[in-house]
Design a protein around this motif. Sequence first.
Motif, PDB file in Angstrom:
ATOM      1  N   SER A  94      38.989  16.021  66.647  1.00  0.00           N
ATOM      2  CA  SER A  94      38.295  17.301  66.671  1.00  0.00           C
ATOM      3  C   SER A  94      37.024  17.212  65.838  1.00  0.00           C
ATOM      4  O   SER A  94      37.083  17.052  64.621  1.00  0.00           O
ATOM      5  N   THR A  95      35.874  17.308  66.496  1.00  0.00           N
ATOM      6  CA  THR A  95      34.600  17.346  65.803  1.00  0.00           C
ATOM      7  C   THR A  95      34.051  18.767  65.899  1.00  0.00           C
ATOM      8  O   THR A  95      34.664  19.643  66.499  1.00  0.00           O
ATOM      9  N   PHE A  96      32.895  18.981  65.329  1.00  0.00           N
ATOM     10  CA  PHE A  96      32.298  20.309  65.392  1.00  0.00           C
ATOM     11  C   PHE A  96      31.843  20.650  66.803  1.00  0.00           C
ATOM     12  O   PHE A  96      31.751  21.815  67.172  1.00  0.00           O
ATOM     13  N   ASN A  97      31.554  19.629  67.632  1.00  0.00           N
ATOM     14  CA  ASN A  97      30.998  19.864  68.958  1.00  0.00           C
ATOM     15  C   ASN A  97      31.975  19.621  70.097  1.00  0.00           C
ATOM     16  O   ASN A  97      31.692  20.004  71.228  1.00  0.00           O
ATOM     17  N   ASN A  98      33.118  18.974  69.846  1.00  0.00           N
ATOM     18  CA  ASN A  98      33.986  18.583  70.947  1.00  0.00           C
ATOM     19  C   ASN A  98      35.402  18.354  70.421  1.00  0.00           C
ATOM     20  O   ASN A  98      35.609  18.192  69.217  1.00  0.00           O
ATOM     21  N   THR A  99      36.365  18.345  71.319  1.00  0.00           N
ATOM     22  CA  THR A  99      37.752  18.001  70.981  1.00  0.00           C
ATOM     23  C   THR A  99      38.280  17.072  72.060  1.00  0.00           C
ATOM     24  O   THR A  99      38.148  17.358  73.247  1.00  0.00           O
ATOM     25  N   GLY A 101      32.994  23.452  71.280  1.00  0.00           N
ATOM     26  CA  GLY A 101      33.541  23.362  69.936  1.00  0.00           C
ATOM     27  C   GLY A 101      34.465  24.487  69.552  1.00  0.00           C
ATOM     28  O   GLY A 101      34.888  24.565  68.402  1.00  0.00           O
ATOM     29  N   GLY A 109      37.097  19.694  63.032  1.00  0.00           N
ATOM     30  CA  GLY A 109      36.600  20.725  63.934  1.00  0.00           C
ATOM     31  C   GLY A 109      37.520  21.919  64.051  1.00  0.00           C
ATOM     32  O   GLY A 109      38.609  21.980  63.463  1.00  0.00           O
TER      33      GLY A 109
END
Length: 128
Positions: free
Chosen positions: A24-29, A57, A89
């Motif tokens: 989990s990043t800030f822009n995508n999972t 996100g 994220g």
Amino acid sequence: MATSQSPRRKVKRVVNDAVVTITSTFNNTIITFADRSGNVLAWATTGSSGFKGARKGTPYAAQIATENAARRAQEIGVQNVDVCVRGVGAGRDSSIRALNNLGFRVASIRDVTPMPHNGCRASKRRRV
């Protein structure tokens, strides 16, 4: 002369236990179902689930992506999962909740976010 070979058929295998990695990043999972030896069984991302831009996100997008990957994994026969969560994220918690709601038996939840032990030198401080 060319020899004709029969096309290979995809072997339908049944796997009970799987490891779910949620990145989990800030822009995508990104959600990945793999068996114990590391072979990927099913995967999904928020982008492949139909979300674009800033909506990728969100926790809702992570929940939908988890449901898509989990349905593919249930077709293979996955019932018991160990969850490894990586990243910071917004989709971390909603993905685990979605797995629980779909009827998987969650045996363990581990946080495997990479943390430096004072490894590389940090970049210089930003001045505005």
